[in-house]
Scaffold this active site. Structure first.
Site: not given
Length: 381
Positions: A183, A185, A209, A235, A257, A284
């Site tokens: 990730d 992020h 990700e 996400e 998500d 997610h």
């Protein structure tokens, strides 16, 4: 049957649950959690409840259309999360009314098992190795980890090497038969991503990700072009409209998500859109039990599903687990890294309402950390 009441419960560690009650005694549960903004979403749920109280809960699609479009200003994480929780609850009621699991109402299951992955932490190599080993010993066949902590706009060679080293440690422990995802992020700029992705290819991550922030989707195509590793994102995308440019840029995995992206109704449609681009669904879900249950229902019924995130033992929990709010947590007892399909009605879980009411509003609201670079400027978390 009519909806008679909508309630919300802010519970530890950082979740918001909603309870939708009908005049026939059926109860539906949803999770409109938006991490760090529970009170704001709670107000949005109360506002949307005005649109559905007194109506037939089984008109799910009509409710979704009204809740998302009745206001002149549409979209965004707050409204989409509020819609998501109420949508989950309506699907839960629909399944209970028909004595059928939600996956059956979505066209029936296409698989009996859903592969799940666990989160690992650890800032030091020894800590990371210990965390990965623990997940392997728990039976998981895949894990996900952060690539790094705070990164500068153009990473130093030392920072870049540290990211590559973390991936190499994961591959050494997992071997060739297990997977790990990385990730970024949103902490990694497009320039850093284009440098890092070729260096990580040798470790063969399942996917990387969120290699760039969602507002930098214009850079996503260049990042995809620089990578042999499948790129995942989503996400912080909340609708088919949000996902379309990312899919056009060439991402391989969509990660909506269920607590943010309009619930079961919209995530199902996002998955169908992804199928057109030969991309796969990996929802997610680092949140609570209701969101995870909803995610699994979609996963069992979605042909282009890949893998499911879940939050057992994740570092955000601080003494509260997703099992704490369930009467029977057996749905989340994973076997060899997989969730087993259930035919329980609705979302397939029994929420422990007494536990929820005891825990409601018992702690201060969770807030995400605020990071800064050494020079004092804002840093992405």
């Amino acid at each position: 049957m009519k909806i008679t009441r909508v309630e919300t419960f802010a519970v530890p560690p950082r979740w918001l649950f909603c309870r939708v009650e009908t005049d026939e005694g059926l109860i539906g549960w949803g999770e409109p959690t938006l991490e760090g903004s529970v009170d704001v979403v709670r107000a949005a749920v109360d506002e949307l409840a005005e649109l559905i109280i007194g109506t037939d809960p089984l008109r799910i699609e009509d409710h979704w259309q009204v809740m998302t479009k009745a206001g002149f200003y549409r979209g965004g994480p707050v409204r989409s999360s509020a819609v998501a929780g109420l949508d989950q609850a309506l699907w839960d009621i629909a399944g209970k009314a028909r004595d059928a699991p939600v996956h059956s109402l979505l066209g029936g299951p296409v698989r009996d098992l859903v592969r799940v992955y666990g989160w690992v932490g650890g800032d030091e190599p020894a800590e990371l190795a210990e965390s990965i080993t623990a997940q392997v010993e728990a039976g998981f066949t895949a894990i996900k980890m952060n690539a790094s902590g705070r990164l500068g706009p153009i990473a130093t060679r030392a920072d870049t090497s540290a990211v590559v080293e973390r991936a190499a440690i994961a591959r050494t422990i997992l071997g060739d038969a297990r997977d790990f995802a990385i990730d970024f992020h949103g902490r990694v700029t497009a320039a850093n991503a284009r440098r890092l992705l070729p260096l990580l290819a040798e470790s063969h991550p399942l996917f990387v990700e969120e290699p760039v922030l969602p507002e930098h989707v214009s850079a996503l195509a260049s990042v995809v072009a620089a990578s042999q590793i499948p790129i995942a994102t989503g996400e912080r995308l909340f609708s088919r409209t949000d996902f379309l440019p990312a899919l056009q840029a060439g991402i391989a995995v969509v990660q909506p998500d269920l607590a943010h992206a309009g619930g079961i109704s919209e995530v199902r449609r996002i998955a169908s859109l992804a199928e057109v681009f030969n991309a796969h669904l990996a929802p997610h879900s680092p949140l609570g039990p209701i969101s995870l249950a909803a995610s699994l229902q979609v996963a069992f019924a979605t042909p282009n599903f890949l893998i499911q995130e879940q939050s057992l033992g994740i570092h955000y929990h601080h003494g509260t687990e997703i099992l704490d709010y369930l009467v029977d947590p057996s749905l989340f007892r994973f076997i060899d890294g997989h969730a087993v399909r259930t035919d329980r009605p609705g979302l397939g879980i029994d929420v422990d309402e007494a536990a929820v009411r005891r825990a409601a509003d018992s702690t201060a609201a969770w807030r995400g950390p605020l990071w800064r670079h050494p020079d004092g400027s804002f840093a992405e978390w």
